[in-house]
Design an enzyme around this catalytic site. Structure first.
Site, PDB file in Angstrom:
ATOM      1  N   THR A  39       0.841  -1.199   0.000  1.00 28.46           N
ATOM      2  CA  THR A  39       0.000   0.000   0.000  1.00 28.46           C
ATOM      3  C   THR A  39       0.879   1.253   0.000  1.00 28.46           C
ATOM      4  OG1 THR A  39      -1.508  -1.274   1.366  1.00 28.46           O
ATOM      5  CG2 THR A  39      -2.004   1.050   1.123  1.00 28.46           C
ATOM      6  N   HIS A  42       2.059   1.796  -3.460  1.00 29.00           N
ATOM      7  CA  HIS A  42       0.998   2.391  -4.290  1.00 29.00           C
ATOM      8  C   HIS A  42       0.891   3.887  -4.032  1.00 29.00           C
ATOM      9  CE1 HIS A  42      -0.495  -1.079  -6.214  1.00 29.00           C
ATOM     10  NE2 HIS A  42      -1.284  -1.549  -5.272  1.00 29.00           N
TER      11      HIS A  42
END
Ligand SMILES: [Zn+2]
Ligand SMILES: [Zn+2]
Length: 338
Positions: A39, A42
Site C-alpha cells: 500500500t 501504491h
C-alpha cells in the site's frame, strides 16, 4: 529526528521532525524495524492518494523508552509490535464489533505519524508485547500477518480445501502458509518471479508461472472442477478475473490485493450467478494481531524468509525503488538497537 512523509506534491521526502511528546495514555517507541507495505508503494507511486505531511509507515516494532501516567501493563524497555489502526469505539460499525470498518478509523502512518521515523508515539493499547524470542524485525511483520489472517478467516478455508493464491509477494507467501494452517489439502500459487516461486515451493505450494502456464486449464487439469477457494493477492482487475475463472461451482474468491482505485472488473454476472460464486473483500486486521504474533512466536508462520531487504531510514528512497521493481519481498527499514 528524521521522518519520511509525502510533501504537498505527493513526493516522498525525508524531513527533520521534532521528537513527539507522550500523552497520559501513550508510549514513546524507539522504532527498530518498519516494513514497506505494498500500500505504501501504491501511495509513493501515486496510485492511491496519501495525506501529505504525515510520517508514513504502519508496520513497525520497537522499544518503549517513555510511558504516560495512565499506561498499564507495559514498562520502559519492553519490545512491542504496533497495531496501527485506531477505531473510535462509538460508531455504527464499532458498536457491531466491526472495528476495522469504523467510520472514524485513524491509522498510524496514514492519518497520524507512523513508523518511518526514529521515534513514534502510540496509544498504549495499540502495543503488543513481543513474546520471548521474537525479534523487532519479526514483530514488524505482525500487522501484515494479521491482515492475511483476517482474510483467510473471512473466506473460511475448510480442512481439505484446495486453494489458489494469485501473487507470490510477501502477503501471498503469508497467505500460503495460513491456508495450510487452516487445513488446505493443496495450495497452488501463481507468480511470474522465479525466486518467489522457489520460496513458495519451500512452503509446499504447487506453483505456476502465469507468463508461461495457462493457469485456468492447469487448475482444471489438476483439480478436475476448479479450486474451492481463490485468493487474489496482486491488486489488479485481471488477476481478480483469473481468480473467478479458477474456482469451482460454489467456490469462493477473496479480493485481498490492494488495487489501483481506478481499476474496473470485467466479469459476467451470469457466471457469478450460475456458478454460485462468493466474491468477498478483506480489509486490515480486526482482532487478529495477537494470534498472528503467536503464530510467529511459535514458528508456525515463517516471516524471516519473507524479509528480503533491509535499509536504514536515510536510504528509504532506494528501498522504495527496490520495492517498485517488483523483485523484492518485504523490505524493512531498520535501526541499530541502542
Ligand atoms: Zn500494510
Ligand atoms: Zn468507530
Amino acid at each position: 529526528m528524521l521522518g519520511a512523509m509525502l510533501d504537498e506534491t505527493g513526493k516522498l521526502v525525508l524531513r527533520e521532525c521534532p521528537k513527539p511528546l507522550v500523552g497520559p495514555s501513550e508510549v514513546l517507541i524507539k522504532v527498530l524495524a518498519s516494513g514497506i507495505c505494498g500500500t505504501d508503494l501504491h501511495i509513493f507511486s501515486g496510485k492511491i492518494y496519501g495525506k501529505p505531511n504525515i510520517i508514513r509507515g504502519h508496520e513497525f516494532a520497537g522499544k518503549i523508552i517513555e510511558i504516560g501516567s495512565n499506561v498499564k501493563g507495559l514498562k520502559i524497555g519492553d519490545l512491542v509490535a504496533v497495531d496501527p489502526n485506531i477505531p473510535c469505539g462509538n460508531c455504527y460499525f464499532c458498536r457491531r464489533g466491526e472495528i476495522h470498518l469504523c467510520e472514524n478509523l485513524k491509522a498510524l502512518g496514514v492519518d497520524l505519524d507512523g513508523g518511518f521515523a526514529d521515534y513514534c508515539v502510540i496509544p498504549y493499547d495499540r502495543a503488543y508485547k513481543l513474546p520471548n524470542g521474537v525479534s523487532p524485525e519479526e514483530g514488524a511483520m505482525m500487522e501484515p500477518c494479521a491482515c492475511a489472517l483476517h482474510g483467510v478467516e473471512k473466506i473460511q478455508i475448510k480442512a481439505g480445501d484446495t486453494v489458489l493464491i494469485i501473487g507470490g509477494g510477501a502477503l501471498g507467501l503469508i497467505l500460503l502458509q495460513l491456508a495450510y494452517i487452516h487445513g488446505a489439502s493443496k495450495v497452488f500459487l501463481s507468480e511470474p518471479v522465479k525466486e518467489k516461486r522457489e520460496i513458495a515451493k519451500s512452503f509446499s505450494a504447487y506453483t505456476f508461472d502465469p507468463l508461461k502456464d495457462d493457469v485456468i486449464s492447469e487448475i482444471k487439469r489438476l483439480t478436475g472442477v476448479g479450486v474451492d477457494v481463490a485468493i487474489e493477492a496482486v491488486g489488479k482487475a485481471d488477476t481478480v478475473e483469473l481468480a473467478i475463472n479458477c474456482v469451482r461451482r460454489g467456490g469462493k474468491v477473496l479480493i485481498f490485493g490492494v488495487s489501483d482505485q481506478r481499476e474496473i472488473l470485467n466479469i459476467s454476472p451470469f457466471d457469478i450467478y450460475y456458478k454460485e460464486i462468493t466474491l468477498m473483500g478483506s480489509f486490515v486486521n480486526p482482532y487478529t494481531n495477537s494470534r498472528a504474533l503467536e503464530l510467529i512466536a511459535n514458528k508456525r508462520l515463517n516471516v524471516k524468509k519473507i524479509i528480503s531487504h533491509k535499509f536504514p531510514l536515510r536510504e528509504i528512497h532506494k528501498a522504495v525503488e527496490m520495492g517498485l521493481s517488483g523483485n523484492a519481498l518485504r523490505i524493512l527499514i531498520v535501526w541499530e538497537d541502542f
